[in-house]
Design a protein around this motif. Structure first.
Motif, mmCIF file in Angstrom:
data_model
loop_
_atom_site.group_PDB
_atom_site.id
_atom_site.type_symbol
_atom_site.label_atom_id
_atom_site.label_comp_id
_atom_site.label_asym_id
_atom_site.label_seq_id
_atom_site.Cartn_x
_atom_site.Cartn_y
_atom_site.Cartn_z
ATOM 1 N N THR A 39 -8.969 -4.959 5.496
ATOM 2 C CA THR A 39 -9.242 -3.955 4.463
ATOM 3 C C THR A 39 -8.137 -2.903 4.454
ATOM 4 O O THR A 39 -7.694 -2.467 3.388
ATOM 5 C CB THR A 39 -10.624 -3.314 4.677
ATOM 6 O OG1 THR A 39 -11.613 -4.349 4.705
ATOM 7 C CG2 THR A 39 -10.970 -2.347 3.555
ATOM 8 N N ASN A 81 -13.834 -2.571 -6.891
ATOM 9 C CA ASN A 81 -13.821 -3.794 -6.091
ATOM 10 C C ASN A 81 -12.425 -4.012 -5.522
ATOM 11 O O ASN A 81 -11.518 -4.462 -6.231
ATOM 12 C CB ASN A 81 -14.246 -4.976 -6.966
ATOM 13 C CG ASN A 81 -14.422 -6.249 -6.170
ATOM 14 O OD1 ASN A 81 -13.618 -6.568 -5.292
ATOM 15 N ND2 ASN A 81 -15.463 -7.000 -6.480
ATOM 16 N N LEU A 82 -12.264 -3.686 -4.255
ATOM 17 C CA LEU A 82 -10.961 -3.778 -3.595
ATOM 18 C C LEU A 82 -10.406 -5.200 -3.638
ATOM 19 O O LEU A 82 -9.209 -5.403 -3.840
ATOM 20 C CB LEU A 82 -11.111 -3.305 -2.150
ATOM 21 C CG LEU A 82 -9.886 -2.750 -1.452
ATOM 22 C CD1 LEU A 82 -9.354 -1.525 -2.159
ATOM 23 C CD2 LEU A 82 -10.223 -2.408 -0.010
ATOM 24 N N GLU A 93 -9.621 -0.874 -8.403
ATOM 25 C CA GLU A 93 -9.663 -0.652 -6.949
ATOM 26 C C GLU A 93 -10.802 0.283 -6.552
ATOM 27 O O GLU A 93 -11.273 0.250 -5.425
ATOM 28 C CB GLU A 93 -8.315 -0.156 -6.419
ATOM 29 C CG GLU A 93 -7.958 1.248 -6.802
ATOM 30 C CD GLU A 93 -6.541 1.652 -6.415
ATOM 31 O OE1 GLU A 93 -5.796 0.864 -5.804
ATOM 32 O OE2 GLU A 93 -6.171 2.805 -6.741
ATOM 33 N N ILE A 145 -5.729 -1.732 1.378
ATOM 34 C CA ILE A 145 -5.672 -0.329 0.968
ATOM 35 C C ILE A 145 -4.226 0.151 0.856
ATOM 36 O O ILE A 145 -3.850 0.791 -0.129
ATOM 37 C CB ILE A 145 -6.489 0.541 1.947
ATOM 38 C CG1 ILE A 145 -7.986 0.330 1.684
ATOM 39 C CG2 ILE A 145 -6.101 2.014 1.855
ATOM 40 C CD1 ILE A 145 -8.897 0.939 2.728
ATOM 41 N N LEU A 175 -9.176 5.671 -0.773
ATOM 42 C CA LEU A 175 -9.674 4.297 -0.743
ATOM 43 C C LEU A 175 -10.333 3.981 0.607
ATOM 44 O O LEU A 175 -11.319 3.245 0.666
ATOM 45 C CB LEU A 175 -8.548 3.311 -1.031
ATOM 46 C CG LEU A 175 -8.015 3.292 -2.464
ATOM 47 C CD1 LEU A 175 -6.769 2.412 -2.568
ATOM 48 C CD2 LEU A 175 -9.093 2.820 -3.437
ATOM 49 N N LYS A 214 -13.809 5.399 0.656
ATOM 50 C CA LYS A 214 -14.673 4.608 -0.224
ATOM 51 C C LYS A 214 -15.055 3.264 0.400
ATOM 52 O O LYS A 214 -16.110 2.717 0.108
ATOM 53 C CB LYS A 214 -13.955 4.390 -1.555
ATOM 54 C CG LYS A 214 -14.810 3.793 -2.629
ATOM 55 C CD LYS A 214 -14.139 3.966 -3.976
ATOM 56 C CE LYS A 214 -15.025 3.593 -5.101
ATOM 57 N NZ LYS A 214 -16.200 4.418 -5.269
ATOM 58 N N ASN A 215 -14.188 2.737 1.283
ATOM 59 C CA ASN A 215 -14.392 1.392 1.832
ATOM 60 C C ASN A 215 -14.712 1.377 3.324
ATOM 61 O O ASN A 215 -14.619 0.329 3.967
ATOM 62 C CB ASN A 215 -13.158 0.533 1.538
ATOM 63 C CG ASN A 215 -13.042 0.210 0.067
ATOM 64 O OD1 ASN A 215 -13.707 -0.692 -0.431
ATOM 65 N ND2 ASN A 215 -12.210 0.964 -0.663
#
Length: 194
Positions: free
Chosen positions: A119, A149-150, A146, A123, A32, A35-36
């Motif tokens: 963030t 869109n977190l 997830e 996560i 995650l 990805k973010n």
């Protein structure tokens, strides 16, 4: 503290079952984070330490709170199931030298959330709920969300958590309710930074 040191601590302090969960959370958190756009080392360390004191006796956690009253804030008056996050963050700072406030925050709020989560906070919260061994009915839907869109995943996760606590007659931490209210408000405002 780096990932290898955090993993060694987890191996020294957790049962085999809890260690496997922790390693699964680390794997999900790193994915995650990539990805973010979050530092994967931070995500790994926070994940590896998120449950580091989960198996400590209640009396030991109370003693840690007593010895660190300012950092513990009001922890002894909160539901016991959230103690390990607060206690873990305290020990990470005072015993294991973790100074990164983002990591400490993610450990601290991984069961309750908090308004205006970073963030990394999101996560670790989500990785804990969607790690590989989790198999509750909605987990696959949450895993898919997830990835897309977190923020929406965080809102859904908090709604699920609060609903489950109510249905199970489990003690509710006030911070979870405040987090859900905050997330709903941001979602209603169309704020993509939930």
């Amino acid at each position: 503290m780096n990932e290898e040191q955090a993993e060694q601590l987890a191996k020294e302090n957790l049962s085999e079952c809890r260690l496997q969960h922790t390693l699964n959370v680390r794997d999900m958190a790193v994915m995650l984070a990539e990805k973010n756009g979050v530092d994967t080392q931070k995500a790994a360390v926070a994940a590896l330490l998120h449950d580091i004191v989960k198996e400590l006796p209640k009396e030991e956690m109370l003693q840690i709170f007593h010895d660190n009253v300012i950092m513990a804030e009001n922890a002894p008056n909160r539901p016991v199931p959230v103690w390990h996050g607060i206690c873990g963050a305290i020990l990470a700072k005072i015993r294991w030298g973790v100074e990164d406030e983002e990591i400490l925050s993610a450990i601290r709020c991984h069961t309750t959330g908090r308004p205006a989560m970073t963030t990394l906070d999101k996560i670790i919260f989500l990785a804990d709920m969607t790690s590989a061994e989790r198999n509750y009915p909605e987990v696959e839907q949450l895993r898919q969300l997830e990835q897309q869109n977190l923020n929406q995943a965080m809102l859904q996760a908090m709604e699920m958590t609060v609903a489950w606590l109510k249905e199970s007659n489990k003690p509710m931490d006030e911070l979870s309710l405040k987090t859900l209210e905050y997330l709903r408000q941001k979602d209603n405002e169309g704020d993509s930074a939930v």
